[in-house]
Design an enzyme around this catalytic site. Structure first.
Site, mmCIF file in Angstrom:
data_model
loop_
_atom_site.group_PDB
_atom_site.id
_atom_site.type_symbol
_atom_site.label_atom_id
_atom_site.label_comp_id
_atom_site.label_asym_id
_atom_site.label_seq_id
_atom_site.Cartn_x
_atom_site.Cartn_y
_atom_site.Cartn_z
ATOM 1 N N HIS A 67 0.836 -1.204 0.000
ATOM 2 C CA HIS A 67 0.000 0.000 0.000
ATOM 3 C C HIS A 67 0.875 1.259 0.000
ATOM 4 O O HIS A 67 0.695 2.165 -0.825
ATOM 5 C CB HIS A 67 -0.905 -0.026 1.241
ATOM 6 C CG HIS A 67 -1.791 1.161 1.394
ATOM 7 N ND1 HIS A 67 -3.169 1.086 1.262
ATOM 8 C CD2 HIS A 67 -1.527 2.466 1.683
ATOM 9 C CE1 HIS A 67 -3.694 2.282 1.462
ATOM 10 N NE2 HIS A 67 -2.716 3.133 1.719
ATOM 11 N N GLU A 68 1.849 1.303 0.914
ATOM 12 C CA GLU A 68 2.719 2.474 1.014
ATOM 13 C C GLU A 68 3.662 2.574 -0.180
ATOM 14 O O GLU A 68 3.980 3.674 -0.641
ATOM 15 C CB GLU A 68 3.519 2.440 2.322
ATOM 16 C CG GLU A 68 2.680 2.517 3.580
ATOM 17 C CD GLU A 68 1.826 3.767 3.626
ATOM 18 O OE1 GLU A 68 2.254 4.820 3.106
ATOM 19 O OE2 GLU A 68 0.713 3.695 4.188
ATOM 20 N N HIS A 71 2.020 4.332 -3.017
ATOM 21 C CA HIS A 71 2.071 5.788 -2.832
ATOM 22 C C HIS A 71 3.431 6.336 -3.264
ATOM 23 O O HIS A 71 3.520 7.355 -3.953
ATOM 24 C CB HIS A 71 1.858 6.149 -1.354
ATOM 25 C CG HIS A 71 0.441 6.031 -0.879
ATOM 26 N ND1 HIS A 71 -0.625 6.585 -1.543
ATOM 27 C CD2 HIS A 71 -0.074 5.434 0.236
ATOM 28 C CE1 HIS A 71 -1.738 6.340 -0.873
ATOM 29 N NE2 HIS A 71 -1.433 5.637 0.204
#
Length: 403
Positions: A67-68, A71
């Site tokens: 998820h990170e 980003h």
């Protein structure tokens, strides 16, 4: 990286883990091994449940990392730099340097995280369905249950992150929408962080009600609520600081012609001399021939007390000039503050060679805590005005001391 344990790099991005991750991983594995998996697949050994629970906990944090990482990759594509990713108590954080230039970039960087979690939910769901058709066995049953749990938590993670309040991804998307609508990024930030605090107080209230009713799972709601409230407030203050210092260079606020003192002075003699310059907190220390040998902040004298002040030379206390932090005069103040990551901003200022025909090692000035404090104060007083016009040419004896 927030005092994290360094795990390595992925695509050139440093990845770290706060020690709290170990605690949460154990709690997840314990919950799965003692409650969730035995309820779905009864009759197996404790070792089997713990093995499946531990594997699921590792995959859960791998999901957070994905998820990170999404980003971070999108941020790079939008021209930002990423200094690292840290997994911690309540999830993960990708630390980015720079600022998004358009609402579209803001929305893309924010939206790719929940999208990744949704995709992972689908992948783990497909794995669970696929394994359900495999030959029946204890391992197959545990794998189906663990994959189903991972699908569910990734879905919940995506939905939670889409709540429209900063600093959640949904809050950043909301900020992009407000920004596009009103054309004012700062106002959009205030609205988005306000929503974040609203949801934070709501989660905290739910947590209190659950704890009062005897459900101690409400502690998680309290933690999440507290995180949202404090993080939203910090983001608002950070954005206001960025707006105050936008476009201000180190040259605009630095201390020119900094005061100097011989390295041979004792601490007590130096302090007596410094009393007439009580607001100057940083000095250059010089050796034979007036050559600058060190950087001395008054804070470095706090450890010297009593009789020791009569024998200790300030040259012994000063930070050697070769190891002192250095910045360039044409750098933006906000970029310097980000690089210092909350540490006290005390640095030598140099010109980029051959700017102004300066010598490569020439000291153009100092950037001190009071310089930055003064710039912020003037910027706020001017209500968005330019400290370059409000406070030109600060000297060493001006401005409040920022210890």
């Amino acid at each position: 990286m927030f005092g994290s344990i360094r795990l390595g790099t992925i695509l050139g991005i440093p990845v770290g883990m706060n020690w709290t991750v170990l605690l949460i991983a154990w709690l997840i594995a314990f919950s799965l091994a003692s409650q969730v998996l035995p309820a779905q697949v009864p009759g197996l050994s404790d070792a089997a449940y713990w093995a499946a629970g531990a594997a699921a906990a590792v995959l859960f944090f791998a999901s957070l990392l994905a998820h990170e990482l999404s980003h971070a990759i999108m941020a790079r594509r939008e021209g930002l730099t990423v200094s690292g990713i840290t997994l911690w108590l309540l999830g993960g954080m990708a630390t980015m340097n720079g600022d998004t230039r358009t609402p579209g970039a803001e929305a893309r960087i924010a939206g790719v995280g929940p999208l990744t979690s949704f995709l992972l939910a689908l992948v783990f769901g497909a794995v669970a369905i696929g394994l359900a058709f495999a030959p029946a066995s204890d391992v197959q049953a545990l794998a189906v249950a663990a994959a189903g749990w991972l699908s569910l938590v990734n879905f919940v993670l995506a939905v939670f992150n889409l709540l429209p309040g900063a600093p959640l991804d949904g809050g950043r998307i909301a900020r992009a929408v407000f920004w596009r609508w009103r054309g004012d990024k700062m106002q959009a930030t205030r609205w988005a962080t306000g929503l974040g605090q609203f949801f934070g107080y709501g989660l905290a209230a739910v947590g209190v009600l659950r704890v009062v009713s005897g459900d101690f799972g409400g502690i998680w709601f309290l933690l999440l609520g507290f995180f949202l409230v404090t993080a939203a407030g910090a983001e608002r203050r950070s954005s206001e600081l960025l707006e105050t210092l936008r476009g201000i260079s180190v040259r605009d606020v630095m201390t020119r012609d900094p005061l100097r003192a011989p390295a041979s002075l004792t601490a007590d003699t130096f302090l007596l001399a410094a009393m007439s310059e009580s607001r100057a907190s940083t000095w250059l220390v010089t050796g034979p021939g007036g050559v600058v040998t060190g950087l001395l902040g008054l804070d470095r004298l706090r450890s010297v007390r009593g009789e020791a002040r009569r024998t200790t030379r300030i040259g012994e206390l000063a930070q050697p000039i070769d190891s002192a932090p250095a910045v360039f005069a044409d750098e933006q103040v906000i970029d310097v503050l980000k690089r210092f990551e909350g540490r006290q901003t005390r640095a030598i200022v140099r010109e980029r060679w051959p700017a102004d025909l300066a010598e490569p090692d020439a000291i153009a000035g100092l950037l001190t805590p009071e310089d930055v404090s003064h710039a912020i104060e003037v910027g706020r007083m001017a209500n968005g005005g330019d400290p370059r016009t409000s406070s030109p040419g600060r000297g060493t004896s001006e401005g409040p001391v920022w210890p």
